[in-house]
Design an enzyme around this catalytic site. Structure first.
Site, mmCIF file in Angstrom:
data_model
loop_
_atom_site.group_PDB
_atom_site.id
_atom_site.type_symbol
_atom_site.label_atom_id
_atom_site.label_comp_id
_atom_site.label_asym_id
_atom_site.label_seq_id
_atom_site.Cartn_x
_atom_site.Cartn_y
_atom_site.Cartn_z
ATOM 1 N N SER A 183 10.788 70.262 71.648
ATOM 2 C CA SER A 183 10.723 70.568 70.212
ATOM 3 C C SER A 183 11.000 72.059 69.972
ATOM 4 O O SER A 183 12.051 72.562 70.382
ATOM 5 C CB SER A 183 9.355 70.132 69.670
ATOM 6 O OG SER A 183 9.317 70.175 68.274
ATOM 7 N N ASP A 325 13.207 59.613 66.240
ATOM 8 C CA ASP A 325 12.576 60.906 65.938
ATOM 9 C C ASP A 325 12.675 61.146 64.434
ATOM 10 O O ASP A 325 13.778 61.222 63.872
ATOM 11 C CB ASP A 325 13.290 62.022 66.720
ATOM 12 C CG ASP A 325 12.530 63.348 66.684
ATOM 13 O OD1 ASP A 325 12.051 63.718 65.596
ATOM 14 O OD2 ASP A 325 12.432 64.004 67.734
ATOM 15 N N HIS A 357 8.728 61.524 67.268
ATOM 16 C CA HIS A 357 8.808 62.874 67.837
ATOM 17 C C HIS A 357 7.622 63.241 68.738
ATOM 18 O O HIS A 357 7.824 63.669 69.868
ATOM 19 C CB HIS A 357 8.939 63.911 66.719
ATOM 20 C CG HIS A 357 9.200 65.298 67.214
ATOM 21 N ND1 HIS A 357 10.409 65.689 67.734
ATOM 22 C CD2 HIS A 357 8.396 66.395 67.301
ATOM 23 C CE1 HIS A 357 10.352 66.964 68.107
ATOM 24 N NE2 HIS A 357 9.141 67.414 67.859
#
Ligand SMILES: *[C@@H]1O[C@H](CO)[C@@H](O)[C@H](O)[C@H]1NC(C)=O
Ligand SMILES: *[C@@H]1O[C@H](CO)[C@@H](O)[C@H](O)[C@H]1NC(C)=O
Ligand SMILES: *[C@@H]1O[C@H](CO)[C@@H](O)[C@H](O)[C@H]1NC(C)=O
Length: 395
Positions: A183, A325, A357
């Site tokens: 991320s 996601d 996610h």
């Protein structure tokens, strides 16, 4: 053999010098002189260690490490001017000749949200770090956003990561080192990989693993806005404008006066603290214009927020991404991977049909760790591109 002997002597010197700075209790970076620029730092070479100490408090025991060091090192900011940053090194009792540079998703514009300090809060240090230390790896965790917490600024994050690795390698001159980030951590890892050939050509990474890759920042901010993690949109707008006077002035001018302070309050909130204060909000409604698509903001994003525009990662790379996601749309990672594959990069790309996610970070975790073991300890190499649709639920 007397493995790491030279490094060990250097560490002793650093620690001896460092004990002058030793503190029992951590104090926030915003108040800690260790984090400030030393005189003449501009004259040091990128990656040079400017200050060192044993990390205060019990950070090493939280990580399961024999000891932890803080290094302040010279780096280069997003305007390509000399700058400085702090990294933390976790050293196991019996280190192997391996270093993992772990780019933690700080996701904040508050210097007190940097990992070197955040990790003292119970539960905020990811288990990945404990696992890597337990594996015998020296773990490097840079505060790659730098002294002005430039969240989502690619060049800043990438260069500070590369120089942290240079600093770490002067103490632990290993041959096998790799990067990992998920991320927000991909903004540092991936940009480092794009920039390494020009900025730090002597660095030869064995590999990189990145998941939930923020390939197109504009698209991610559009998607995140209005949801649980809307705070990230506010932090990103501030981060992007921190070292760009035109963007900063524009941002300030277009904030609606009645809610300006509420927006700017995020500058004193770490990632976790900020979430509830902005969850579900339309962050763009703090402005009297379409701030995200405005020219000054888009200009910063065009040079610092779109991956694949500064180079091709020279090291073998494991990409992983949840197809569903909901924060970082996979289509831009697909496009990035295709672009790199066309350019001859060595890529393993797992598109996971399971999860979103946050779950993806954990679902793929042991798979990624095993890949890193292969790359760092067993000389594992791959060629070409291997794109797979997978169904991985984790364990
Ligand atoms: C570290 O210190 C904090 C507070 O000083 C304490 O709550 C925590 O249990 C300690 N953790 C470890 C692993 O020693
Ligand atoms: C990034 O995303 C934005 C918004 O979805 C889109 O308009 C733009 O074309 C994308 N840029 C690239 C390079 O794909
Ligand atoms: C993976 O699934 C997508 C549809 O989600 C499909 O377009 C693609 O061809 C598949 N890729 C592989 C390598 O099977």
């Amino acid at each position: 053999m007397v493995f790491f002997f030279a490094a060990f002597l250097l560490v002793l010197q650093v620690v001896a010098a460092a004990s002058l700075h030793r503190r029992n209790e951590p104090i926030p970076p915003s108040q800690d002189p260790f984090y400030t620029a030393p005189p003449n730092f501009q004259k040091a070479v990128p990656g040079q260690i400017l200050r060192a100490r044993l990390a205060p408090g019990n950070l090493s025991s939280i990580a399961g490490a024999a000891y932890a060091l803080n290094l302040l090192y010279r780096t280069t900011d997003s305007n390509l001017a000399p700058s400085w940053a702090v990294t933390t090194l976790f050293v196991p009792a019996k280190p192997k000749k391996v270093l993992l540079s772990y780019q933690f998703p700080e996701d904040s514009v508050d210097i007190d949200g940097a990992p070197s300090y955040l990790f003292y809060h119970p539960g905020d240090m990811p288990a990945d770090i404990n696992n890597a230390v337990a594996q015998g790896w020296v773990v490097n965790v840079p505060d790659y956003e730098g002294p002005f917490s430039q969240f989502t600024v690619g060049i800043q994050s990438g260069l500070a990561t590369l120089d942290s690795v240079r600093a770490a390698l002067t103490l632990f001159p290993v041959k096998n080192y790799a990067m990992w980030g998920y991320s927000g951590g991909t903004i540092a890892s991936e940009w480092a990989a794009e920039l390494v050939s020009k900025y730090a050509p002597e660095l030869k990474f064995s590999g990189m693993a990145i998941g939930g890759t923020v390939a197109n920042l504009t698209a991610s901010l559009e998607t995140i806005n209005g949801g649980t993690f809307a705070s990230l949109v506010a932090s990103s707008l501030i981060g992007l404008s921190r070292q760009n006077p035109a963007a900063n002035q524009f941002l300030m001018q277009h904030l609606i006066p009645a809610t300006k302070n509420q927006f700017l309050a995020i500058q004193q909130e770490n990632f976790f603290d900020a979430i509830p204060n902005y969850a579900g909000q339309n962050i763009f409604s703090y402005f009297d214009n379409d701030i995200l698509h405005s020219q000054p903001i888009q200009q910063v994003i065009s040079t610092n927020g779109i991956m694949g525009t500064h180079g091709v990662p020279p090291m073998q790379t494991f990409f992983y991404h949840a197809i569903n996601d909901e924060l970082i749309p996979i289509q831009y990672t697909d496009a990035l991977v295709n672009k790199y594959c066309t350019a001859g990069a060595k890529i393993l790309y797992k598109r996971n049909s399971v999860g979103t996610h946050l779950p993806e970070a954990f679902e793929e975790d042991s798979d990624v760790f095993q890949w890193l073991v292969g790359v760092l300890e067993n000389g594992q190499t791959m060629t070409g591109c291997n794109i797979q649709n997978v169904t991985i639920t984790g364990s």
